[in-house]
Design an enzyme around this catalytic site. Structure first.
Site, PDB file in Angstrom:
ATOM      1  N   LYS A 118      55.395  15.007   0.982  1.00 51.45           N
ATOM      2  CA  LYS A 118      54.685  15.183   1.984  1.00 51.45           C
ATOM      3  C   LYS A 118      53.916  13.896   2.200  1.00 51.45           C
ATOM      4  CE  LYS A 118      50.954  18.114   3.567  1.00 51.45           C
ATOM      5  NZ  LYS A 118      50.194  19.440   3.306  1.00 51.45           N
ATOM      6  N   ASP A 137      52.005  27.358   4.264  1.00 51.01           N
ATOM      7  CA  ASP A 137      51.463  26.069   3.718  1.00 51.01           C
ATOM      8  C   ASP A 137      52.259  25.119   2.883  1.00 51.01           C
ATOM      9  OD1 ASP A 137      49.697  24.197   2.494  1.00 51.01           O
ATOM     10  OD2 ASP A 137      48.555  25.719   1.182  1.00 51.01           O
ATOM     11  N   GLU A 162      45.297  22.387   8.286  1.00 49.69           N
ATOM     12  CA  GLU A 162      45.062  23.209   7.144  1.00 49.69           C
ATOM     13  C   GLU A 162      43.755  23.860   7.149  1.00 49.69           C
ATOM     14  OE1 GLU A 162      46.471  20.507   4.055  1.00 49.69           O
ATOM     15  OE2 GLU A 162      48.401  20.852   4.700  1.00 49.69           O
ATOM     16  N   ASP A 175      38.595  20.353   1.670  1.00 49.93           N
ATOM     17  CA  ASP A 175      39.916  20.733   1.266  1.00 49.93           C
ATOM     18  C   ASP A 175      40.388  19.385   0.440  1.00 49.93           C
ATOM     19  OD1 ASP A 175      42.502  21.070   1.021  1.00 49.93           O
ATOM     20  OD2 ASP A 175      42.882  21.883   2.781  1.00 49.93           O
TER      21      ASP A 175
END
Ligand code: AMP
Length: 583
Positions: free
Chosen positions: A70, A8, A147, A169
């Site tokens: 990211k 992850d 994810e 999420d």
């Protein structure tokens, strides 16, 4: 044998897991943490730090520390350091390299294959950039998966009965909501929505704004232009936010945050949970739209949902949980640690791909519609959002003008009718079309999306069979040559890291031997003492020279001398069984 890991690669923290006896197991990093901060820093002496060490020094080395990289994946953002330019993929690769090294250390075997997760809303360019980062880190990326899908896999695998679930999420920098259909052996993503610029960092920012205002009111001073003070405020804000998930008020205490003519200034204030909720209500509110959108796209109403899974550290915020509860009418599940379930699911998916696990199939969907620009700024959709992957769709187009022998294919991604309002993923030209009146030529455009969500587009003149195609890599992404160069550099860095480790080990061993000699000296006769002093002196000067062969030979001399004097020598730490030391 080489092993597979599930990664992850998070905005703020990353996590890695592997399969052990049919179960996904989270791998602790070298520092003992179960997640690793996604932070990379370059010290002034040129040393590269990754993870907790990089995060710890961020305050004092703010301009040479990179966080939330990211968010820049797939863009043309570049990071400059010491005259070198790095892409977001290269910085991310440094994080992946650490995760890989920590995993190899823990498992005791080489790791080559990986499944890496990305937010469901990541565009094609961002997915490709993530895959490239894996490649640079020396990993064979078997699959890029979403994810939420991965999280559901962690839950779904353990439970198994058929149902529709929502995965909400909210991580450090991204928000995704997905509706999934779980059966005993498949997980199908029915719909995804989200915002890849919304996360815990924004909650921190609200607290930072609040702290800046408090300080301005009391001291009439603006701290926002002081980078060191800002970094401290940011850290304190995150700490307060985390505290407020468990208690109703948090104290922020930052001594010596600034200086004025009257001396040092301190920031001390208390933030209540209700004030925090007020400051951040627009952020919690901003997750509502995507939740409703995903339910609508999936054709699911709250009463059809059997579970709601919370993923990502920011779902620990009580206001977030109560919003999810209100919207869905369900008590959200949090049995698996929200920071770990994504990596666990990724490694389970790896198990499926490598044939270790047989009972799961994973169907993913494309998060945004894809198509091309046609006359009059019109977006012609060829693949609709939420189409299961892999997929291939074709549509036939024609020319807009008489005797037109070439057309430009502008590949677009988005949901707007107006072509220019969507994101252009790339353009290419199909030439050699047979001369004919407008509307006669038949040009077949085919979109293919592979299981990683990577797009390939081709255009073919059905009259001549002439064809052109592209694989979308995104303008901010790296060419094959650039990736190859980065892979070589990453290997050099890994080699440097290994050398540095071996050097530290050798210096530690020398230090240990010197300590033994100093202790033993007291019990020796005076003539032996002077022999020992000589040997100790040579080793000390060899250590300060840092020249490896000098240290090794001086250590051997000192060991011999201690033995000759009858002083017992413990094998120095770091010494191999054959008496040699690691290079
Ligand atoms: P993730 O990307 O899932 O690792 O989530 C990281 C984000 O979760 C960061 O913004 C953290 O500050 C936030 N976070 C972690 N623990 C908590 C907590 N107990 N309460 C609120 N936010 C948290």
């Amino acid at each position: 044998m080489s092993r597979l890991i599930g990664i992850d690669l998070g905005t703020t923290n990353s996590c890695v897991a592997f399969m052990e006896n049919g179960h996904a197991v989270v791998i602790p990093n070298a520092e003992g943490g179960r997640t690793t901060p996604s932070v990379v820093a370059f010290t002034k002496s040129g040393e590269r730090l990754v993870g907790a060490a990089a995060k710890r020094q961020a305050v004092t080395n703010a301009s040479r520390t990179f966080t939330s990289v990211k968010r820049a994946m797939g863009s043309d953002t570049r990071y400059q350091i010491d005259g070198k330019t790095y892409t977001p993929q290269e910085i991310s690769a440094m994080i992946l390299q650490k995760l890989k090294a920590d995993a190899e250390n823990y498992i005791g075997e080489a790791v080559t294959d990986a499944v890496i997760t990305v937010p469901a809303y990541f565009s094609d360019a961002q997915r490709q950039a993530t895959k490239d980062a894996g490649l640079i880190a020396g990993l064979n990326v078997l699959r890029i998966i979403n994810e939420p899908t991965s999280a559901a896999l962690a839950y779904g695998f353990q439970k198994g009965e058929p149902r529709k679930i929502m995965v909400y999420d909210l991580g450090g920098g991204t928000f995704d909501v997905s509706i999934l259909d779980l059966s005993s052996d498949t997980i199908e993503v029915l719909a995804t929505a989200g915002n890849n610029h919304l996360g815990g960092d924004d909650f921190d920012q609200c607290i930072v704004g609040y702290l800046l205002d408090r300080f301005r009111e009391t001291n009439h001073m603006d701290l926002s232009r002081d980078p060191v003070a800002m970094q401290r405020l940011k850290e304190a804000a995150e700490k307060a936010k985390i505290e407020l998930s468990a208690s109703v008020s948090a104290t922020v205490n930052l001594p010596f945050i600034a200086q004025n003519a009257g001396g040092p200034l301190h920031l001390e204030t208390t933030l209540s949970r209700s004030r925090f909720d007020e400051l951040t209500s627009h952020l919690v509110e901003a997750t509502k739209g995507p939740v409703l959108q995903a339910m609508q796209d999936a054709g699911v109403r709250p009463e059809n949902l059997s579970r709601v899974l919370l993923v990502g550290g920011s779902t620990r915020i009580p206001a977030v949980q109560s919003m999810v509860r209100k919207l869905t009418g369900k008590e959200p599940s949090r049995e698996i640690n929200p920071d770990e379930c994504v990596a666990m699911g990724a490694c389970l998916q790896g198990g499926v791909l490598t044939g270790t696990l047989h009972s799961l199939v994973l169907i993913d969907v494309t998060p945004l519609s894809l198509g091309i620009e046609t006359l009059g700024d019109v977006f012609a959709k060829i693949i609709n959002r939420n189409t299961p992957l892999p997929c291939q769709h074709s549509q036939v187009f024609t020319t807009a003008a008489n005797f037109q022998t070439s057309v430009e294919i502008n590949v677009l991604q988005g949901e707007r009718e107006q072509a220019s309002a969507n994101k252009s993923l790339g353009k290419f030209r199909l030439t050699g079309i047979r001369r004919a009146l407008r509307g006669i030529p038949q040009i077949e455009v085919t979109f293919t999306i592979d299981t990683n969500g990577i797009v390939h587009v081709s255009a073919k003149d059905l009259g001549t069979n002439h064809m052109q195609d592209i694989t979308i890599t995104g303008s901010g992404n790296m060419s094959r040559q650039e990736i190859d160069r980065a892979v070589r550099e990453a290997e050099i860095y890994a080699e440097q890291d290994r050398k540095k480790k071996a050097e530290t080990k050798l210096l530690d061993s020398a230090e240990g031997l010197l300590n033994q000699a100093r202790k033993a000296r007291k019990k020796l006769k005076s003539e032996d003492q002077s022999l020992l002093d000589q040997a100790v002196g040579s080793l000390e000067s060899a250590v300060s020279s840092k020249v490896e062969y000098r240290i090794r030979s001086a250590m051997e001399e000192l060991e011999k001398c201690l033995q000759n004097c009858g002083a017992y020598v413990h094998p120095a730490e770091g010494k191999n069984e054959d008496g040699s030391y690691d290079a």
